[in-house]
Design an enzyme around this catalytic site. Sequence first.
Site, PDB file in Angstrom:
ATOM      1  N   TYR A 191     -20.160   4.980   3.241  1.00 51.53           N
ATOM      2  CA  TYR A 191     -19.390   5.738   2.014  1.00 51.53           C
ATOM      3  C   TYR A 191     -18.404   4.015   1.468  1.00 51.53           C
ATOM      4  CZ  TYR A 191     -15.089   6.069  -0.312  1.00 51.53           C
ATOM      5  OH  TYR A 191     -13.941   5.987  -1.729  1.00 51.53           O
ATOM      6  N   HIS A 219     -11.448   1.343 -11.677  1.00 48.85           N
ATOM      7  CA  HIS A 219     -10.239   0.963 -11.528  1.00 48.85           C
ATOM      8  C   HIS A 219      -9.472   1.222 -12.374  1.00 48.85           C
ATOM      9  CE1 HIS A 219     -13.120   3.296  -9.070  1.00 48.85           C
ATOM     10  NE2 HIS A 219     -11.802   3.616  -8.280  1.00 48.85           N
ATOM     11  N   ASN A 278      -9.433  -1.741  -1.325  1.00 46.27           N
ATOM     12  CA  ASN A 278      -8.934  -0.410  -0.835  1.00 46.27           C
ATOM     13  C   ASN A 278      -8.278  -1.267   0.045  1.00 46.27           C
ATOM     14  OD1 ASN A 278      -9.315   1.461  -0.142  1.00 46.27           O
ATOM     15  ND2 ASN A 278     -11.792   2.000   0.239  1.00 46.27           N
ATOM     16  N   TYR A 306      38.512  -1.007   3.195  1.00 46.77           N
ATOM     17  CA  TYR A 306      36.950  -0.698   4.239  1.00 46.77           C
ATOM     18  C   TYR A 306      36.627  -1.775   3.794  1.00 46.77           C
ATOM     19  CZ  TYR A 306      38.167   3.323   6.403  1.00 46.77           C
ATOM     20  OH  TYR A 306      38.590   4.561   6.743  1.00 46.77           O
ATOM     21  N   ARG A 344      37.774  -5.625   5.591  1.00 50.19           N
ATOM     22  CA  ARG A 344      38.005  -5.044   7.469  1.00 50.19           C
ATOM     23  C   ARG A 344      36.281  -4.156   7.894  1.00 50.19           C
ATOM     24  NH1 ARG A 344      40.688   0.069   9.551  1.00 50.19           N
ATOM     25  NH2 ARG A 344      42.142  -0.238   7.206  1.00 50.19           N
ATOM     26  N   PHE A 396      -6.015   2.387   4.464  1.00 48.30           N
ATOM     27  CA  PHE A 396      -5.159   2.243   3.296  1.00 48.30           C
ATOM     28  C   PHE A 396      -4.157   3.213   3.065  1.00 48.30           C
ATOM     29  CE2 PHE A 396      -9.097   4.633   2.249  1.00 48.30           C
ATOM     30  CZ  PHE A 396      -8.096   6.205   2.287  1.00 48.30           C
ATOM     31  N   GLU A 441      -8.437  13.043  -2.145  1.00 49.37           N
ATOM     32  CA  GLU A 441      -7.829  12.622  -1.751  1.00 49.37           C
ATOM     33  C   GLU A 441      -6.226  12.854  -1.960  1.00 49.37           C
ATOM     34  OE1 GLU A 441      -8.283   8.156  -3.361  1.00 49.37           O
ATOM     35  OE2 GLU A 441      -9.839   8.655  -2.597  1.00 49.37           O
TER      36      GLU A 441
END
Length: 506
Positions: free
Chosen positions: A52, A82, A194, A277, A280, A326, A411
């Site tokens: 792959y 990409h 990746n 608060y 404290r 990944f 994906e």
Amino acid sequence: MVILTGKTLTFDEVKRVIFDNENVELANEACINIEANRETVDNLIKDKKTMYGINTGFGKFSDVVIDDSDLDDLQLNLIHSHACGVGEAFSENITRAMLLLRANALSQGYSGVRLVLVNQLLALLNSGIHPVVPQQGSLGASGDLAPLSHLALGLMGEGEVMYCGEKMEASAALNKEGIAPLTLKAKEGLALINGTQAMTAVGVVTYLEAEKLLHQSELIAAMTMEGLQGIIDAFDADLHVARGHKEQMDVAERIRGIVEDSKLITKQGELRVQDAYSIRCIPQVLGACWQTINYAKDKLLTEINAVTDNPLIFSEENKVISGGNFHGEPIAFAMDFIKLGIAETANISERRIERLVNPQLNDLPAFLSPNPGLESGAMIMQYSAASLVSENKTLAHPASVDSIPSSANQEDHVSMGTIAARHALQMLQNARHVVAIELICAMQAVEYRGTEKMGSMTKEFYDSARQVVSSITADRIFSTDITNLANWLKNDEQSRVSLKGGVFHE
């Protein structure tokens, strides 16, 4: 010099590289592992083994086998296609972290790249050539594809980079440093993109800054206690040991150490029986905030030394395995969790601001104004703080609960970890401004009480901060004060403190 093995990088080393520009080089063992791993890839390609992303397409195209003559073009096309990031660029510090972390991940030798590729990453890092990487466009699986593609462009002499404070073409910066553009070979484009290095880089910077801000928040909260003549009994060690949370006990100990010699701190029953608060419960709230910080630290430390590529090459077994390292889910969860600590640090700070400025809640001049009525003093600073904490509540929504399928449902589950990390950093910047506003108000309050009565630690901090922001003697454009003080908190190392044995150390 920081030496990369792929397995031993520390936060201190990351900090030195990111912020101090310390140089980086590969350990000998890393060089050996990288070269052995690459030899395995080359042999498998010669043997026509289908792998792959090496001799197949990507994502839904994983079943498309690529001819040997096109393997280099496959990697180049991957980076070009990409590189789809949009929006403002990451800061140069974050880009430096991305270069460092990607080099470290490849240094273990499971990714099948040539040694020259890892050295190219380090050449850009050591030369101060920082690719311009848009912040938006990553799903957080298959890793940070879009951001890391923009990072990869710089190695190839493409896209834009920041160099010596100037944005320019990558080819021009490489030429100035005598660095030859890299030509990608089989597997190398995929190995560069990746991974989780964008979300992790943002996460590391966020963690480092959040740790510093939390320490500063404790110091500023102690000054607020002096301005309001707070009660120290609520910080008694026995009280916090009775509950048992270490971080809570640590915060209480640090606060006791800060105010131990202050004459502005009171005992239970002297002025009132107990505080609100926001005073404290400082140890309980900030202690819990520290828990989120520590969780994120643990996951980030694992991730900066992780192999997040796909596929991975195991030379000794002569095998290539496709998996999902990944996937950014661990970092997505960590960054969503740290967002809660950041939000609450700001929330409780804003409530202390209200107690400092509201004349119904204290005996100080209304809104800390030098001339109440004619001059508004800190009135609208509290508005700004309230706006920032409200914005943080929106950003605190967990990004990791969302997922959108991609690549034709190949994906089909993603982490949105980079969104979580980006929002955490944005929230931190908001929180720093809130804490800066509290510091402005706290300094004004202790002036009213008498700075000579302050504890030695808060007085030292007060004196340093007064070099940045002067006392409020008349209304002025307070936006400038808030911005200047927030920048000082971000950059000032003297206020980065820790407590050991009751004594603060820088």
